[in-house]
Each structure stands twice: as structure tokens, then as C-alpha cells.
Enzyme design. Structure first.
Site, PDB file in Angstrom:
ATOM      1  N   GLY A  11      -9.314  -0.743   4.171  1.00 33.09           N
ATOM      2  CA  GLY A  11      -9.878  -1.134   3.041  1.00 33.09           C
ATOM      3  C   GLY A  11     -10.159  -2.558   3.041  1.00 33.09           C
ATOM      4  N   ASN A  12     -10.448  -3.408   1.928  1.00 38.82           N
ATOM      5  CA  ASN A  12     -10.388  -4.494   2.034  1.00 38.82           C
ATOM      6  C   ASN A  12      -9.168  -5.160   2.487  1.00 38.82           C
ATOM      7  OD1 ASN A  12     -13.128  -5.515   1.053  1.00 38.82           O
ATOM      8  ND2 ASN A  12     -12.550  -4.660  -0.988  1.00 38.82           N
ATOM      9  N   ASP A  70     -17.397  -7.630   4.107  1.00 38.07           N
ATOM     10  CA  ASP A  70     -17.527  -6.306   3.892  1.00 38.07           C
ATOM     11  C   ASP A  70     -18.262  -5.522   5.133  1.00 38.07           C
ATOM     12  OD1 ASP A  70     -18.767  -4.705   1.235  1.00 38.07           O
ATOM     13  OD2 ASP A  70     -19.484  -4.084   3.042  1.00 38.07           O
ATOM     14  N   GLY A  90     -11.757   3.356   6.423  1.00 35.68           N
ATOM     15  CA  GLY A  90     -11.253   4.521   7.196  1.00 35.68           C
ATOM     16  C   GLY A  90     -11.904   5.730   6.759  1.00 35.68           C
ATOM     17  N   HIS A 113      -4.491   2.796   6.626  1.00 34.98           N
ATOM     18  CA  HIS A 113      -5.426   2.494   5.326  1.00 34.98           C
ATOM     19  C   HIS A 113      -6.025   1.482   5.595  1.00 34.98           C
ATOM     20  CE1 HIS A 113      -5.603   2.141   0.856  1.00 34.98           C
ATOM     21  NE2 HIS A 113      -5.871   0.948   1.224  1.00 34.98           N
ATOM     22  N   HIS A 126       0.836  -0.922   0.072  1.00 36.13           N
ATOM     23  CA  HIS A 126       0.041   0.063   0.057  1.00 36.13           C
ATOM     24  C   HIS A 126       0.900   1.359  -0.007  1.00 36.13           C
ATOM     25  CE1 HIS A 126      -3.622  -2.225   2.080  1.00 36.13           C
ATOM     26  NE2 HIS A 126      -3.884  -2.005   0.772  1.00 36.13           N
ATOM     27  N   ARG A 179      -8.196 -11.649   5.331  1.00 32.88           N
ATOM     28  CA  ARG A 179      -6.873 -12.104   5.569  1.00 32.88           C
ATOM     29  C   ARG A 179      -6.818 -12.196   7.123  1.00 32.88           C
ATOM     30  NH1 ARG A 179      -4.200  -7.739   1.866  1.00 32.88           N
ATOM     31  NH2 ARG A 179      -4.296  -9.071  -0.274  1.00 32.88           N
TER      32      ARG A 179
HETATM   33  P1  ADP Z   1     -10.022  -1.683  -1.429  1.00 35.44           P
HETATM   34  O1  ADP Z   1      -8.958  -2.509  -0.728  1.00 35.44           O
HETATM   35  O2  ADP Z   1     -10.517  -3.169  -2.099  1.00 35.44           O
HETATM   36  O3  ADP Z   1      -9.584  -0.859  -2.616  1.00 35.44           O
HETATM   37  P2  ADP Z   1     -11.854  -0.315  -0.430  1.00 35.44           P
HETATM   38  O4  ADP Z   1     -10.709   0.751   0.205  1.00 35.44           O
HETATM   39  O5  ADP Z   1     -12.811   0.338  -1.325  1.00 35.44           O
HETATM   40  O6  ADP Z   1     -11.249  -1.522  -0.795  1.00 35.44           O
HETATM   41  O7  ADP Z   1     -12.761  -0.692   0.938  1.00 35.44           O
HETATM   42  C1  ADP Z   1     -13.625  -1.568   0.902  1.00 35.44           C
HETATM   43  C2  ADP Z   1     -14.215  -1.419   2.152  1.00 35.44           C
HETATM   44  O8  ADP Z   1     -15.104  -0.088   2.791  1.00 35.44           O
HETATM   45  C3  ADP Z   1     -15.616  -2.475   2.611  1.00 35.44           C
HETATM   46  O9  ADP Z   1     -15.455  -3.261   3.856  1.00 35.44           O
HETATM   47  C4  ADP Z   1     -16.679  -1.673   2.627  1.00 35.44           C
HETATM   48  O10 ADP Z   1     -17.684  -2.255   3.442  1.00 35.44           O
HETATM   49  C5  ADP Z   1     -16.245  -0.403   3.282  1.00 35.44           C
HETATM   50  N1  ADP Z   1     -16.822   0.736   3.239  1.00 35.44           N
HETATM   51  C6  ADP Z   1     -17.389   1.453   2.202  1.00 35.44           C
HETATM   52  N2  ADP Z   1     -18.303   2.360   2.239  1.00 35.44           N
HETATM   53  C7  ADP Z   1     -18.648   2.134   3.635  1.00 35.44           C
HETATM   54  C8  ADP Z   1     -19.451   2.718   4.297  1.00 35.44           C
HETATM   55  N3  ADP Z   1     -20.123   4.097   3.970  1.00 35.44           N
HETATM   56  N4  ADP Z   1     -19.485   2.303   5.808  1.00 35.44           N
HETATM   57  C9  ADP Z   1     -18.603   1.540   6.246  1.00 35.44           C
HETATM   58  N5  ADP Z   1     -17.785   0.969   5.439  1.00 35.44           N
HETATM   59  C10 ADP Z   1     -17.609   1.328   4.175  1.00 35.44           C
END
Ligand code: ADP
Length: 398
Positions: free
Chosen positions: A208-209, A281, A331, A206, A180, A239
Site C-alpha cells: 500500500g502506501n 501514488d 497488491g 502487503h 502491519h 519511505r
Molecule cells: P495505505 O497503506 O495508506 O492503507 P492503500 O492500501 O490504500 O494504502 O494503498 C494505496 C496505494 O494503492 C497507492 O499507491 C495507490 O496508487 C494504489 N492503488 C490503489 N488503486 C490502484 C489501482 N487501481 N491501480 C494501481 N494502484 C492502485
């Protein structure tokens, strides 16, 4: 000046065409199911018009050819000719120990990437294939490799060494690399601008997924939570993050998995998904926890607790903290996760303002109370722009 940014996965390829005068994407697209049956390309232009092409792509070269065609599409494209692309920035997963920063790609760089492919066997072959096909169809256009790992190359040996025999580290390059990097770099640079202080102690989350935390002192990374691979560290979507290696070997034996299957299991079946046995998610878990699902709540709490511990250890490593920064899908958006993570952080001088935390606004913002000693920021990441800036800087010396 227009820069094409390419981010290739094992069977996918994301791309953005960025106008560097405005630093805005004028096209965004995705090729999916490359090498499988039923592959398709989806592209959106600045007007929001969507182009969808269902066409099998047997490899990344065919995907690149389709991308180049889609970008010049009369109705849905954004440019008249490929010649308008000034340079291409390729996101490359792994630098090994060979590169400390992004590089202009030549045959020697490709050779080194091929040598390092075994450090990232899922992503590196796709990354290299995309570089080669772009070089073939766009001769003379500068190509830059922007690695996911190099921002962390400033970590000192005491942070990146695993406690394994030194000779094994030397021979096989087994150490913490961190990932990242483009996001941590972008966010730390933007935070330094926002805070107006280059000499700063930042902890960047950071989330996300895939998720990672990094400790950044005066703009340089001194530690990060991901390791030899992205599996180490935080509890992520699927993970496990940190786990006793003996526990994973025990699971392997009980489930009768091969070593490769175990690594796949820890990457794909664990994390939030594993604990909740419901979803990876965060939005699903928030909804389920609100409805009384205890395992969903436990997954959220365990995930937040691990992040809290990393923040504590990085505050110790930095000898204090000026700002804790949240980025990534979770985040930037999850009010509850930020609340769980930042509650009881008084010892750090970081106090979350619940009203500011609950506001939904775009852009960078400070969600700490006015009297908080440390700032708490939400800062939307933009990995593609980070890659495009690096590409412009290296290809044109500006
Ligand atoms: P990646 O690592 O695939 O780029 P992202 O940065 O898009 O992933 O993050 C995906 C995560 O962010 C998922 O767990 C999703 O549920 C969460 N997420 C996205 N929008 C919201 C929200 N409004 N509230 C809570 N979690 C969210």
C-alpha cells in the site's frame, strides 16, 4: 453484537462500527487534523449517506467525544445509544517485547503502553489518549488492544536480531519488530482457509502506501521486512526502505540535516516519490510511465525488484512456498506491479497467468496458471475486521 474499532494516528482517527453477525461495517468514519485548526469529521453509514462535521478537536479525547455523537446521529448514525457498543478494539502501534498477542486493556496494560511510547513516538500517544478517553466515556465496556507488531512475535531470534552488540539489544530493545501485523494475520488466516491447508508456506505481500512482506509457516510469522520501525524493507510510497546506514549519514551531512530531520527525510521524501520525483501514488506512476516518463518507470521497476528479492529470500527461509499472496491498495489493484514482481519466478514453481492477472474482480482469487506448483493469490485485506474479531474473541471468549 456491535464492535467499535479505533485506529488513531498522530493527528487522525479512523473508526468503524462492525456488526459481528454479518462481519460488515455499518459505519465508517475519519477525524482529520486533530490538534490543528480546521479539524473535521467525515462519516459514512451503510446507506452511503455522508455526515461532515467541521469542528476543532484539540486532542484525541475531543475527537472520541465527537465520534460518539456522530454514531448516534438520528439521520446519519447507525445506533440509537452508545450502550449498543459491546466492546472497543484499539489498534495500537507497538507492543514492544511485552505482549505476544492482543490483550484486554486494564491500568497495567496502559502503563506498559506508556513505557513503550518511545518506540513509536508518532502514534503511541494518540493510541493511548484514545484508549483513556474511551474508558472514561464508556465505563464497563471491554477495551482490547490489538497491536500492529504481535503477529510477528513468533519470529525466532535469528530473524529479529540486528548484528549489534547483544547488550544494546537487551538494554534498549533494539531489534526487528515488524508492522502491519493485523493485515498479515487476517490474510494468512483467510489464505489458509482458502487453500484448505494449515501446514503451509506463505509469502504475504502487503503493498500500500506503506508496504511489507512476511514469511508465514503453518500460520506463524517467521520473518518480515519492516524492522525496528516501519522504515525498513521495501521501497514504499515515501519511505526508502533498506538503505546503507552510512549512505544515509552521508546524505544527512550533505543536506545539513539534524538526525531527526534525516529520519523524517527517509520516511517522507524517499521511496517511489523520491525516485520518480513525481508522486508517491502508484496510479500516477503507472500513468506517467505509460506516457514515457523514465523516472516513473524506474521507480516502479525498483519497487518491484525489491519485492522480488524479498520473496526469493523468504522462499529460502521457508524452504519453498505454497502461495505468494498480494494484498493492500497496490497488491490488490496493480496489474503491472504483480506482473513485474512475478515474472521469471519459474525456479519457485510460481507461474502467473497474464489473463487472470489482468481481470478485475472482487474477493479472493487465484491468478496462477493451472499447472503452477505454487499458487498466486489476490486477497483483499480487512484490518478493521481483523481487529474486531480479535476484540470479540478476547472480550467474550469466543
Ligand atoms: P495505505 O497503506 O495508506 O492503507 P492503500 O492500501 O490504500 O494504502 O494503498 C494505496 C496505494 O494503492 C497507492 O499507491 C495507490 O496508487 C494504489 N492503488 C490503489 N488503486 C490502484 C489501482 N487501481 N491501480 C494501481 N494502484 C492502485
Amino acid at each position: 453484537m456491535k464492535i467499535l474499532v479505533i485506529n488513531a494516528g498522530s493527528s487522525s482517527l479512523k473508526y468503524q462500527l462492525i456488526d459481528m453477525d454479518t462481519e460488515k461495517a455499518i459505519l465508517k468514519g475519519l477525524c482529520e487534523r486533530i490538534t490543528f485548526e480546521g479539524s473535521e469529521l467525515t462519516q459514512k453509514n451503510a446507506a452511503g449517506e455522508v455526515l461532515n462535521i467541521k469542528q476543532d478537536m484539540k486532542d484525541h479525547t475531543e475527537a472520541i467525544q465527537l465520534v460518539l455523537k456522530a454514531m448516534v446521529d438520528e439521520k446519519y448514525g447507525a445506533i440509537k445509544s452508545i450502550d449498543e457498543i459491546a466492546a472497543v478494539g484499539h489498534r495500537v502501534l507497538h507492543s514492544g517485547e511485552d505482549f505476544k498477542s492482543s490483550v484486554v486493556i486494564d491500568d497495567e496494560v496502559i502503563k506498559i503502553c506508556e513505557k513503550n511510547a518511545e518506540l513509536g513516538p508518532l502514534h503511541m500517544p494518540g493510541n493511548i489518549a484514545c484508549i483513556k478517553s474511551c474508558m472514561a466515556v464508556m465505563p464497563g465496556v471491554p477495551m482490547v488492544a490489538v497491536f500492529d507488531t504481535t503477529f510477528h512475535s513468533t519470529m525466532p531470534p535469528k530473524a529479529y536480531m540486528y548484528a549489534i552488540p547483544y547488550s544494546i539489544y537487551e538494554q534498549y530493545k533494539v531489534r526487528k519488530y515488524g508492522f502491519h501485523g493485523t493485515s498479515h494475520k487476517f490474510v494468512s488466516e483467510e489464505a489458509i482457509k482458502y487453500l484448505g491447508k494449515k501446514e503451509s508456506k506463505l509469502i504475504i505481500c502487503h503493498l500500500g502506501n506503506g508496504s511489507s512482506v512476511s514469511a508465514v509457516k503453518d500460520g506463524k510469522c517467521i520473518d518480515t521486512s519492516m524492522g525496528f520501525t516501519p522504515l525498513e524493507g521495501l521501497i514504499m510510497g515515501t519511505r526508502s526502505g533498506d538503505i546503507d546506514p552510512a549512505a544515509s549519514e552521508y546524505i544527512r551531512a550533505k543536506l545539513n540535516l539534524t538526525p531527526e530531520e534525516l529520519v523524517q527525510y527517509l520516511n517522507k521524501k524517499c521511496g517511489l516519490m523520491g525516485i520518480s520525483e513525481l508522486s508517491s501514488d502508484m496510479r500516477d506512476l503507472n500513468a506517467a510511465a505509460d506516457a514515457g516518463n523514465e523516472k516513473a518507470l524506474l521507480a516502479i521497476e525498483a519497487c518491484a525488484y525489491r519485492i522480488k528479492k524479498y520473496i526469493g529470500s523468504y522462499a529460502a527461509a521457508l524452504n519453498g512456498v505454497d502461495a505468494v499472496i498480494f494484498t493492500g491498495g497496490i497488491g490488490e489493484n496493480s496489474v503491472i506491479m504483480r506482473k513485474f514482481i512475478m515474472s521469471d519466478m519459474d525456479y519457485l514453481g510460481a507461474k502467473l497467468d497474464p489473463a487472470k492477472n489482468a481481470l478485475r474482480e472482487d474477493g479472493i482469487r487465484d491468478i496462477a496458471t493451472d499447472d503452477s506448483k505454487a499458487r498466486i493469490l489476490i486477497l483483499p485485506t480487512n484490518e478493521e475486521l481483523s481487529i474486531a474479531r480479535e476484540t470479540k474473541a478476547l472480550a467474550f471468549n469466543k
